[in-house]
Design an enzyme around this catalytic site. Structure first.
Site, PDB file in Angstrom:
ATOM      1  N   LEU A   5      83.806  61.781  23.322  1.00  0.00           N
ATOM      2  CA  LEU A   5      82.740  61.097  23.492  1.00  0.00           C
ATOM      3  C   LEU A   5      81.820  60.909  22.447  1.00  0.00           C
ATOM      4  O   LEU A   5      81.866  61.895  21.496  1.00  0.00           O
ATOM      5  CB  LEU A   5      81.899  61.741  24.698  1.00  0.00           C
ATOM      6  N   ASP A   6      80.906  59.968  22.391  1.00  0.00           N
ATOM      7  CA  ASP A   6      79.850  59.831  21.524  1.00  0.00           C
ATOM      8  C   ASP A   6      78.558  59.964  21.980  1.00  0.00           C
ATOM      9  O   ASP A   6      78.379  60.543  23.289  1.00  0.00           O
ATOM     10  CB  ASP A   6      79.941  58.443  20.649  1.00  0.00           C
ATOM     11  N   ILE A   7      77.421  59.799  21.426  1.00  0.00           N
ATOM     12  CA  ILE A   7      76.207  60.212  21.897  1.00  0.00           C
ATOM     13  C   ILE A   7      75.859  59.078  23.143  1.00  0.00           C
ATOM     14  O   ILE A   7      74.856  59.726  24.006  1.00  0.00           O
ATOM     15  CB  ILE A   7      74.984  60.012  20.793  1.00  0.00           C
ATOM     16  N   PHE A   8      76.542  58.260  23.483  1.00  0.00           N
ATOM     17  CA  PHE A   8      76.200  57.185  24.568  1.00  0.00           C
ATOM     18  C   PHE A   8      77.184  57.977  25.772  1.00  0.00           C
ATOM     19  O   PHE A   8      76.904  56.909  26.763  1.00  0.00           O
ATOM     20  CB  PHE A   8      76.408  55.990  24.376  1.00  0.00           C
TER      21      PHE A   8
END
Length: 140
Positions: A14-17
């Site tokens: 996952l990324d920061i979103f």
């Protein structure tokens, strides 16, 4: 022949979103291609002969986000055969919803490790790949 591999989305994907980072899709697609080549039987034999598949182009279209815990199915098939190249169509589908998450077209060249250049595909592999493409396009 369509090869299918399932990948469960983990936190490190996952990324920061909080959805799968775009760079991770390259890894998912690569996992699908490795499984495809293993099942199809054109990977290790060619490497033993000093021939490798080298990726020269990847085009990805992102369609829907994937989230933590989703199970994604990477579907891989040959789509086009050239003199020195092959193309593969890959789709990433959410296993639960059947939604298309991403689609990619990947082009490889047949590369001689000794000559350090693209070479014509050996005839035995060309015939095997042609057969797979024809079988994919025949009605079920």
């Amino acid at each position: 022949m369509i090869n299918k591999v399932q990948i469960k989305v983990r936190g490190y994907h996952l990324d920061i979103f909080q959805h799968v980072n775009n760079a991770r899709y390259l890894e998912f697609l690569e996992e699908g291609r490795w499984a495809f080549f293993e099942d199809f039987g054109v990977g290790t034999d060619m490497m033993a002969q000093g021939i490798a598949w080298v990726v020269v182009n990847i085009n990805i279209n992102f369609k829907k986000e994937a989230n933590f815990g989703d199970v994604l199915e990477v579907q891989t098939a040959f789509s086009k055969l050239g003199n020195r190249s092959i193309s593969m169509q890959q789709n990433i589908v959410n296993s639960k919803t059947q939604a298309l998450v991403a689609e990619a077209q990947v082009t490889y060249v047949c590369f001689s490790q000794a000559q350090k250049e693209a070479v014509a595909l050996p005839e035995e592999y060309r015939l095997k790949i042609e057969e797979a493409i024809i079988g994919l396009n025949e009605p079920a």
